[in-house]
Design a protein around this motif. Structure first.
Motif, PDB file in Angstrom:
ATOM      1  N   GLU A 166       1.169 -12.316  37.448  1.00 37.57           N
ATOM      2  CA  GLU A 166       2.262 -12.289  36.476  1.00 37.57           C
ATOM      3  C   GLU A 166       1.813 -11.758  35.123  1.00 37.57           C
ATOM      4  N   SER A 167       0.519 -11.520  34.958  1.00 38.32           N
ATOM      5  CA  SER A 167       0.014 -11.075  33.654  1.00 38.32           C
ATOM      6  C   SER A 167      -1.314 -10.349  33.852  1.00 38.32           C
ATOM      7  N   ARG A 168      -1.795  -9.751  32.765  1.00 42.15           N
ATOM      8  CA  ARG A 168      -3.104  -9.097  32.804  1.00 42.15           C
ATOM      9  C   ARG A 168      -4.215 -10.103  33.074  1.00 42.15           C
ATOM     10  N   SER A 169      -4.069 -11.316  32.524  1.00 42.78           N
ATOM     11  CA  SER A 169      -5.105 -12.329  32.740  1.00 42.78           C
ATOM     12  C   SER A 169      -5.155 -12.756  34.201  1.00 42.78           C
ATOM     13  N   PHE A 174      -8.089 -12.611  39.287  1.00 39.63           N
ATOM     14  CA  PHE A 174      -8.135 -12.175  40.679  1.00 39.63           C
ATOM     15  C   PHE A 174      -9.343 -11.280  40.911  1.00 39.63           C
ATOM     16  N   ALA A 175      -9.581 -10.338  40.008  1.00 37.00           N
ATOM     17  CA  ALA A 175     -10.704  -9.404  40.156  1.00 37.00           C
ATOM     18  C   ALA A 175     -12.040 -10.132  40.184  1.00 37.00           C
ATOM     19  N   ALA A 176     -12.117 -11.249  39.485  1.00 34.26           N
ATOM     20  CA  ALA A 176     -13.381 -11.991  39.412  1.00 34.26           C
ATOM     21  C   ALA A 176     -13.636 -12.841  40.640  1.00 34.26           C
ATOM     22  N   THR A 177     -12.605 -13.146  41.431  1.00 36.42           N
ATOM     23  CA  THR A 177     -12.778 -14.081  42.541  1.00 36.42           C
ATOM     24  C   THR A 177     -12.468 -13.504  43.918  1.00 36.42           C
ATOM     25  N   GLN A 208     -13.809  -3.460  39.327  1.00 36.05           N
ATOM     26  CA  GLN A 208     -13.661  -2.525  38.220  1.00 36.05           C
ATOM     27  C   GLN A 208     -12.547  -1.516  38.502  1.00 36.05           C
ATOM     28  N   GLY A 209     -12.446  -1.083  39.740  1.00 35.34           N
ATOM     29  CA  GLY A 209     -11.367  -0.164  40.105  1.00 35.34           C
ATOM     30  C   GLY A 209     -10.003  -0.797  39.896  1.00 35.34           C
ATOM     31  N   LEU A 210      -9.872  -2.094  40.233  1.00 35.45           N
ATOM     32  CA  LEU A 210      -8.611  -2.787  40.020  1.00 35.45           C
ATOM     33  C   LEU A 210      -8.275  -2.862  38.541  1.00 35.45           C
ATOM     34  N   LEU A 211      -9.239  -3.224  37.717  1.00 40.50           N
ATOM     35  CA  LEU A 211      -8.983  -3.355  36.286  1.00 40.50           C
ATOM     36  C   LEU A 211      -8.595  -2.019  35.663  1.00 40.50           C
ATOM     37  N   TRP A 217      -0.091  -0.897  34.379  1.00 39.51           N
ATOM     38  CA  TRP A 217       0.902  -1.751  35.003  1.00 39.51           C
ATOM     39  C   TRP A 217       1.714  -2.574  34.005  1.00 39.51           C
ATOM     40  N   GLY A 218       1.356  -2.544  32.741  1.00 41.16           N
ATOM     41  CA  GLY A 218       2.111  -3.282  31.736  1.00 41.16           C
ATOM     42  C   GLY A 218       1.765  -4.760  31.706  1.00 41.16           C
ATOM     43  N   GLU A 219       2.479  -5.470  30.835  1.00 37.19           N
ATOM     44  CA  GLU A 219       2.195  -6.893  30.638  1.00 37.19           C
ATOM     45  C   GLU A 219       2.621  -7.736  31.833  1.00 37.19           C
ATOM     46  N   ARG A 220       3.660  -7.304  32.551  1.00 36.63           N
ATOM     47  CA  ARG A 220       4.135  -8.048  33.727  1.00 36.63           C
ATOM     48  C   ARG A 220       4.068  -7.116  34.934  1.00 36.63           C
ATOM     49  N   PRO A 221       2.917  -7.039  35.569  1.00 35.88           N
ATOM     50  CA  PRO A 221       2.745  -6.089  36.681  1.00 35.88           C
ATOM     51  C   PRO A 221       3.612  -6.454  37.876  1.00 35.88           C
ATOM     52  N   GLY A 222       4.358  -5.483  38.362  1.00 27.96           N
ATOM     53  CA  GLY A 222       5.225  -5.737  39.508  1.00 27.96           C
ATOM     54  C   GLY A 222       4.561  -5.392  40.815  1.00 27.96           C
ATOM     55  N   VAL A 223       3.385  -5.983  41.066  1.00 27.05           N
ATOM     56  CA  VAL A 223       2.605  -5.634  42.247  1.00 27.05           C
ATOM     57  C   VAL A 223       2.283  -6.871  43.069  1.00 27.05           C
TER      58      VAL A 223
END
Length: 430
Positions: A166-169, A174-177, A208-211, A217-223
């Motif tokens: 729901e956010s960049r954080s 997710f990328a870290a885990t 890194q590729g994900l980040l 993708w903006g503040e609220r990524p629709g993915v």
């Protein structure tokens, strides 16, 4: 090619109501849609009057000899629902009698479900449209990647592990885990309504590729970020079926996808009918649990690592490749729906095991791509019992030549762009 003579002899046992036409409903600009042509042919060959919404008068569907009339109506998929409903009702009044609606995209299927009373009403001036009645919110939920995932969890249907940031954080966490690679897809089906976050299915190799990719993708990524199922350890299966008002299957078919375009992530280019009772039972059980009625087109991936079928996509409508499947009694899902909605019997019959379906304009580039990847489909028969071509038909040649005329130059460019996009999704996100 399985010729029309063979099909008509098989379908002679069918008794459709020829007083009830069919209308192909499509929103958005995709004129080279072989599924719409196939639906026109399959009912038109039985003597059912067929109508179609088309982008213009020179699409393959518009020139089919089995089409009674085309209604050119350019749309984008971004129109207000009220405008689209009004347009459908105007077309219904021009047809002048109750008509079976046959949606070819999610926008059309969802619009019909969410405006059932207006479209079926007796005050329409022509008697109203015919379509399977379903819980109004269900098709939209099924077409959504998140909605489908939640329904699978609720009803014990296996699907790939997924996250909905729901956010960049959330993406950073997710990328870290997460275990990589992962797959990114647009969360909602209606990507024509706004700029999509990703172009189709995108494989991401590293955190890194994900980040890097998520910067756009903006503040609220629709993915949706989904578990990657290795191609070498998986096999793609499809289920097409029609379910009646009691959510009971009146026509059920299973097959295996040999090739798609873009490779491994796009529309079916080559497939075979393969009997799979386990998969048919799984689909029937899920449909009964959620109470869906109508035509379905399911994509599942069999994961050899754990022996499970994982549901990837649920299209609450006719699939473009539905003509792969026909029973020995001449029934396919579109014929089954028309028969059922008009109060006619749907003859029983086994599916044509070993039958093959080929989409001529995309199967050759798909074949070349799959040969390079070394991907194989063990369940595909070594020889086809018969072949159905998407475009070429001896009794209806004009759609094939119209497809060629519209495809050769812009279509080749589009295929190349899709291929490049697919390669970027697998390589530059490392």
């Amino acid at each position: 090619m399985g010729g029309p003579v063979a099909r008509m002899s098989d379908s002679a046992r069918l008794t459709p109501d020829r007083n009830v036409p069919g209308l192909i409903v499509k929103f958005g600009g995709y004129p080279l849609h072989h599924g719409g042509v196939a639906a026109i042919r399959t009912l038109g060959r039985l003597g059912v009057p067929m109508y179609a919404i088309t982008e213009d008068r020179y699409t393959p569907a518009a020139v089919s000899r089995h089409l009674t009339r085309a209604f050119p109506w350019p749309t984008t998929g971004t129109e207000e629902p009220a405008r689209l409903v009004d347009g459908l009702l105007r077309i219904g009044r021009r047809i002048g009698r109750p008509t079976v609606l046959i949606p070819t995209d999610e926008e059309a299927a969802v619009l019909i479900a969410e405006h059932q009373d207006e479209l079926a009403g007796t005050g329409t001036g022509f008697g109203g449209f015919l379509f399977p009645r379903v819980e109004a919110e269900l098709p939209r939920r099924l077409a959504s990647k998140q909605g489908l995932h939640e329904l699978c969890e609720e009803h014990g249907i296996t699907s790939p592990a997924a996250s909905f940031p729901e956010s960049r954080s959330d993406i950073a966490e997710f990328a870290a885990t997460a275990s990589f690679p992962v797959v990114a897809k647009n969360r909602e089906a209606f990507t024509r309504r706004k700029s999509p976050a990703v172009n189709g299915t995108t494989r991401i190799e590293t955190p890194q590729g994900l980040l890097e990719l998520a910067r756009d993708w903006g503040e609220r990524p629709g993915v949706i970020l989904q578990e990657y199922l290795p191609r070498e350890q998986a096999e793609d299966w499809i289920v097409h079926a029609y379910f009646d008002a009691d959510s009971m299957p009146r026509a059920m078919f299973t097959g295996v996808k040999v090739r798609s375009w873009p490779p491994h992530a796009g529309m079916t280019a080559n497939a075979y009918v393969v009997d799979n009772p386990e998969l048919a039972d799984l689909a029937a059980r899920f449909i009964k649990q959620i109470g869906f009625t109508g035509i379905i087109d399911l994509d599942l991936r069999f994961d050899r690592r754990d022996g499970q079928y994982k549901l990837l996509d649920f299209n609450p409508r006719m699939g473009a490749q539905f003509r792969l499947f026909e029973s020995e009694s001449g029934v396919d899902v579109v014929r089954a729906m028309h028969l059922d909605l008009t109060g006619r019997a749907v003859p029983e019959g086994e599916q044509r095991a070993g039958h093959r379906y080929v989409v001529e304009n995309i199967d050759l580039p798909a074949l070349l791509a799959y040969r390079r990847s070394g991907y194989t489909t063990p369940h595909a028969p070594t020889r086809a019992s018969g072949t159905e071509l998407a475009w070429l038909a001896a009794d209806d040649m004009r759609p094939f030549f119209t497809m060629l005329a519209r495809f050769v130059r812009p279509g080749a460019k589009h295929l190349y762009q899709l291929w490049r996009t697919n390669r970027r999704g697998s390589t530059t996100t490392k």
